[in-house]
Design a protein around this motif. Sequence first.
Motif, PDB file in Angstrom:
ATOM      1  N   THR A 111       1.725   3.440 -25.203  1.00 13.26           N
ATOM      2  CA  THR A 111       1.626   2.895 -23.857  1.00 13.26           C
ATOM      3  C   THR A 111       0.510   3.551 -23.063  1.00 13.26           C
ATOM      4  OG1 THR A 111       4.019   2.494 -23.891  1.00 13.26           O
ATOM      5  CG2 THR A 111       2.932   2.416 -21.755  1.00 13.26           C
ATOM      6  N   ALA A 112       0.324   4.862 -23.244  1.00 18.01           N
ATOM      7  CA  ALA A 112      -0.752   5.564 -22.535  1.00 18.01           C
ATOM      8  C   ALA A 112      -2.117   5.014 -22.946  1.00 18.01           C
ATOM      9  CB  ALA A 112      -0.674   7.061 -22.824  1.00 18.01           C
ATOM     10  N   VAL A 113      -2.300   4.754 -24.233  1.00 21.54           N
ATOM     11  CA  VAL A 113      -3.565   4.188 -24.712  1.00 21.54           C
ATOM     12  C   VAL A 113      -3.795   2.814 -24.089  1.00 21.54           C
ATOM     13  CG1 VAL A 113      -4.796   3.337 -26.740  1.00 21.54           C
ATOM     14  CG2 VAL A 113      -3.536   5.489 -26.868  1.00 21.54           C
ATOM     15  N   ASP A 114      -2.766   1.971 -24.077  1.00 22.37           N
ATOM     16  CA  ASP A 114      -2.889   0.621 -23.510  1.00 22.37           C
ATOM     17  C   ASP A 114      -3.159   0.668 -22.010  1.00 22.37           C
ATOM     18  OD1 ASP A 114      -2.510  -0.524 -25.962  1.00 22.37           O
ATOM     19  OD2 ASP A 114      -0.392  -1.022 -25.648  1.00 22.37           O
ATOM     20  N   MET A 115      -2.463   1.546 -21.308  1.00 22.51           N
ATOM     21  CA  MET A 115      -2.624   1.600 -19.851  1.00 22.51           C
ATOM     22  C   MET A 115      -3.989   2.155 -19.459  1.00 22.51           C
ATOM     23  SD  MET A 115       1.198   2.640 -18.497  1.00 22.51           S
ATOM     24  CE  MET A 115       0.688   2.497 -16.775  1.00 22.51           C
ATOM     25  N   ASN A 116      -4.573   3.000 -20.286  1.00 24.33           N
ATOM     26  CA  ASN A 116      -5.941   3.450 -20.025  1.00 24.33           C
ATOM     27  C   ASN A 116      -6.923   2.277 -20.081  1.00 24.33           C
ATOM     28  OD1 ASN A 116      -5.221   6.123 -19.657  1.00 24.33           O
ATOM     29  ND2 ASN A 116      -5.763   6.753 -21.732  1.00 24.33           N
ATOM     30  N   LYS A 117      -6.716   1.377 -21.031  1.00 26.54           N
ATOM     31  CA  LYS A 117      -7.563   0.194 -21.138  1.00 26.54           C
ATOM     32  C   LYS A 117      -7.372  -0.715 -19.924  1.00 26.54           C
ATOM     33  CE  LYS A 117      -7.294   0.224 -26.209  1.00 26.54           C
ATOM     34  NZ  LYS A 117      -6.816  -0.519 -27.417  1.00 26.54           N
ATOM     35  N   VAL A 118      -6.121  -0.880 -19.499  1.00 28.00           N
ATOM     36  CA  VAL A 118      -5.843  -1.720 -18.335  1.00 28.00           C
ATOM     37  C   VAL A 118      -6.475  -1.114 -17.082  1.00 28.00           C
ATOM     38  CG1 VAL A 118      -4.014  -2.610 -16.846  1.00 28.00           C
ATOM     39  CG2 VAL A 118      -3.728  -2.651 -19.325  1.00 28.00           C
ATOM     40  N   PHE A 119      -6.416   0.216 -16.961  1.00 30.84           N
ATOM     41  CA  PHE A 119      -7.015   0.875 -15.793  1.00 30.84           C
ATOM     42  C   PHE A 119      -8.525   0.621 -15.735  1.00 30.84           C
ATOM     43  CE2 PHE A 119      -9.490   4.553 -14.368  1.00 30.84           C
ATOM     44  CZ  PHE A 119      -9.178   4.519 -13.010  1.00 30.84           C
ATOM     45  N   LEU A 120      -9.204   0.716 -16.863  1.00 32.77           N
ATOM     46  CA  LEU A 120     -10.649   0.489 -16.876  1.00 32.77           C
ATOM     47  C   LEU A 120     -10.988  -0.932 -16.439  1.00 32.77           C
ATOM     48  CD1 LEU A 120     -11.603   2.355 -20.181  1.00 32.77           C
ATOM     49  CD2 LEU A 120     -11.928   3.148 -17.828  1.00 32.77           C
ATOM     50  N   LEU A 121     -10.167  -1.900 -16.853  1.00 28.86           N
ATOM     51  CA  LEU A 121     -10.378  -3.279 -16.415  1.00 28.86           C
ATOM     52  C   LEU A 121     -10.092  -3.441 -14.927  1.00 28.86           C
ATOM     53  CD1 LEU A 121      -8.758  -5.121 -19.457  1.00 28.86           C
ATOM     54  CD2 LEU A 121     -11.201  -4.911 -18.956  1.00 28.86           C
ATOM     55  N   ALA A 122      -9.005  -2.799 -14.451  1.00 30.32           N
ATOM     56  CA  ALA A 122      -8.659  -2.890 -13.031  1.00 30.32           C
ATOM     57  C   ALA A 122      -9.711  -2.191 -12.168  1.00 30.32           C
ATOM     58  CB  ALA A 122      -7.280  -2.272 -12.792  1.00 30.32           C
ATOM     59  N   GLU A 123     -10.239  -1.077 -12.661  1.00 28.29           N
ATOM     60  CA  GLU A 123     -11.286  -0.358 -11.932  1.00 28.29           C
ATOM     61  C   GLU A 123     -12.541  -1.220 -11.809  1.00 28.29           C
ATOM     62  OE1 GLU A 123     -12.976   3.183 -10.090  1.00 28.29           O
ATOM     63  OE2 GLU A 123     -10.928   2.501 -10.490  1.00 28.29           O
ATOM     64  N   ARG A 124     -12.843  -1.933 -12.862  1.00 22.56           N
ATOM     65  CA  ARG A 124     -14.025  -2.805 -12.827  1.00 22.56           C
ATOM     66  C   ARG A 124     -13.809  -3.985 -11.882  1.00 22.56           C
ATOM     67  NH1 ARG A 124     -18.409  -3.278 -16.085  1.00 22.56           N
ATOM     68  NH2 ARG A 124     -19.466  -5.294 -16.162  1.00 22.56           N
ATOM     69  N   GLU A 125     -12.587  -4.551 -11.887  1.00 21.96           N
ATOM     70  CA  GLU A 125     -12.297  -5.670 -10.985  1.00 21.96           C
ATOM     71  C   GLU A 125     -12.237  -5.216  -9.537  1.00 21.96           C
ATOM     72  OE1 GLU A 125      -9.021  -9.292 -10.607  1.00 21.96           O
ATOM     73  OE2 GLU A 125      -9.044  -7.958 -12.339  1.00 21.96           O
ATOM     74  N   ASN A 126     -11.706  -3.999  -9.308  1.00 19.98           N
ATOM     75  CA  ASN A 126     -11.697  -3.363  -7.982  1.00 19.98           C
ATOM     76  C   ASN A 126     -11.067  -4.273  -6.924  1.00 19.98           C
ATOM     77  OD1 ASN A 126     -12.170  -1.170  -6.316  1.00 19.98           O
ATOM     78  ND2 ASN A 126     -14.214  -1.866  -5.723  1.00 19.98           N
ATOM     79  N   ALA A 127      -9.904  -4.809  -7.224  1.00 20.59           N
ATOM     80  CA  ALA A 127      -9.225  -5.717  -6.296  1.00 20.59           C
ATOM     81  C   ALA A 127      -8.600  -4.939  -5.142  1.00 20.59           C
ATOM     82  CB  ALA A 127      -8.141  -6.489  -7.040  1.00 20.59           C
ATOM     83  N   ASN A 128      -8.518  -5.587  -3.985  1.00 18.58           N
ATOM     84  CA  ASN A 128      -7.854  -4.977  -2.844  1.00 18.58           C
ATOM     85  C   ASN A 128      -6.348  -4.876  -3.092  1.00 18.58           C
ATOM     86  OD1 ASN A 128     -10.130  -4.657  -1.095  1.00 18.58           O
ATOM     87  ND2 ASN A 128     -10.106  -6.869  -0.736  1.00 18.58           N
ATOM     88  N   PHE A 129      -5.741  -3.824  -2.561  1.00 19.32           N
ATOM     89  CA  PHE A 129      -4.299  -3.650  -2.685  1.00 19.32           C
ATOM     90  C   PHE A 129      -3.764  -3.098  -1.356  1.00 19.32           C
ATOM     91  CE2 PHE A 129      -6.430   0.151  -4.167  1.00 19.32           C
ATOM     92  CZ  PHE A 129      -5.775   1.174  -3.491  1.00 19.32           C
ATOM     93  N   ASN A 130      -2.456  -3.259  -1.170  1.00 13.65           N
ATOM     94  CA  ASN A 130      -1.861  -2.777   0.071  1.00 13.65           C
ATOM     95  C   ASN A 130      -1.888  -1.254   0.102  1.00 13.65           C
ATOM     96  OD1 ASN A 130      -0.005  -2.814  -2.098  1.00 13.65           O
ATOM     97  ND2 ASN A 130       1.702  -2.537  -0.695  1.00 13.65           N
ATOM     98  N   SER A 131      -2.238  -0.703   1.261  1.00 19.77           N
ATOM     99  CA  SER A 131      -2.338   0.749   1.387  1.00 19.77           C
ATOM    100  C   SER A 131      -1.465   1.300   2.501  1.00 19.77           C
ATOM    101  CB  SER A 131      -3.796   1.152   1.641  1.00 19.77           C
ATOM    102  OG  SER A 131      -4.279   0.527   2.818  1.00 19.77           O
ATOM    103  N   TYR A 132      -0.653   0.448   3.115  1.00 22.02           N
ATOM    104  CA  TYR A 132       0.169   0.873   4.241  1.00 22.02           C
ATOM    105  C   TYR A 132       1.422   0.005   4.285  1.00 22.02           C
ATOM    106  CZ  TYR A 132       1.553   1.568   9.138  1.00 22.02           C
ATOM    107  OH  TYR A 132       2.248   1.837  10.291  1.00 22.02           O
ATOM    108  N   VAL A 133       2.585   0.643   4.334  1.00 23.04           N
ATOM    109  CA  VAL A 133       3.851  -0.088   4.381  1.00 23.04           C
ATOM    110  C   VAL A 133       4.705   0.490   5.506  1.00 23.04           C
ATOM    111  CG1 VAL A 133       5.988  -0.648   3.158  1.00 23.04           C
ATOM    112  CG2 VAL A 133       3.825  -0.633   1.925  1.00 23.04           C
ATOM    113  N   LEU A 134       5.161  -0.370   6.388  1.00 27.64           N
ATOM    114  CA  LEU A 134       6.062   0.022   7.470  1.00 27.64           C
ATOM    115  C   LEU A 134       7.350  -0.767   7.312  1.00 27.64           C
ATOM    116  CD1 LEU A 134       6.567   1.538  10.160  1.00 27.64           C
ATOM    117  CD2 LEU A 134       5.544  -0.425  11.332  1.00 27.64           C
TER     118      LEU A 134
END
Length: 261
Positions: A111-134
């Motif tokens: 799973t760690a190997v797979d998630m590293n690959k997913v992170f590299l793809l997500a880093e490249r896509e650089n999508a916005n995400f929520n950063s504040y929750v009330l």
Amino acid sequence: MNNFTNDNTNRRYKAFVSSVGTTQLHLRNPYIIAWWSAAFPGFGHLLLSKYLRGYSLFIWEVLVNNMSHLNCAIVYSFTGEFQMARDILDPRWLLLYLPVYIFGIWDSYRTAVDMNKVFLLAERENANFNSYVLGALEVNYLDKRRPSMAILWSFFTPGLGQLYIHRVVTAIFVMFFMILFVYFSNVLIAVHYLFLGEINQATVVLDPQWFLFIPSHIGFGVYDAYVNTVENNKLFESEQRNFLQKNYQQYRVKIPATDEV
């Protein structure tokens, strides 16, 4: 801070901020993850934020280890009493223990190997995400925190470091089992006898079956709090950098070139 939500309009996200914690992807060493799974089944998956798998394997370890008397057998082996170690082991539970233990190590590494690959793809896509929750019960937001403080509080009581960085569910889980291990191992009573100089009594009162859970538990609490504090700080800087670039970089002052005299 932005108020984007992870609504699947993008394919991959680096993080998700909720009222009970911040879940994020980041690069991990698969061998370190596998090592934590070997030290205590479930820890490797918890480091990967695979909470359901991690909690399941953790509870399984506590149950089957106690039923097979594995920790007591380990203590007897370390003291050279191999016959007592063989006598105390329950083979019905021990044979049940081995396949799941090996699976935990293998699955966490995979799973760690797979998630590293997913992170590299997500880093490249650089999508916005929520950063504040009330919310009605909690407020959570990305912010920078000190890794040294996370380590310090985790040494005092495992789980406090997770509370410091707002990993509420993991904090409650770690603190609950720390209380359980301390209570059934009689470690505080043993410490009390040590302060009185009654070393033999401290040894007698200590339950090794429950005590051997504690070192791994403390180590995980410290390591998990430190790593996630560092990675949360990186995530905060990345989110702030993206926000400033998208909203303010276009308004930067441009100084016209002047002709040389």
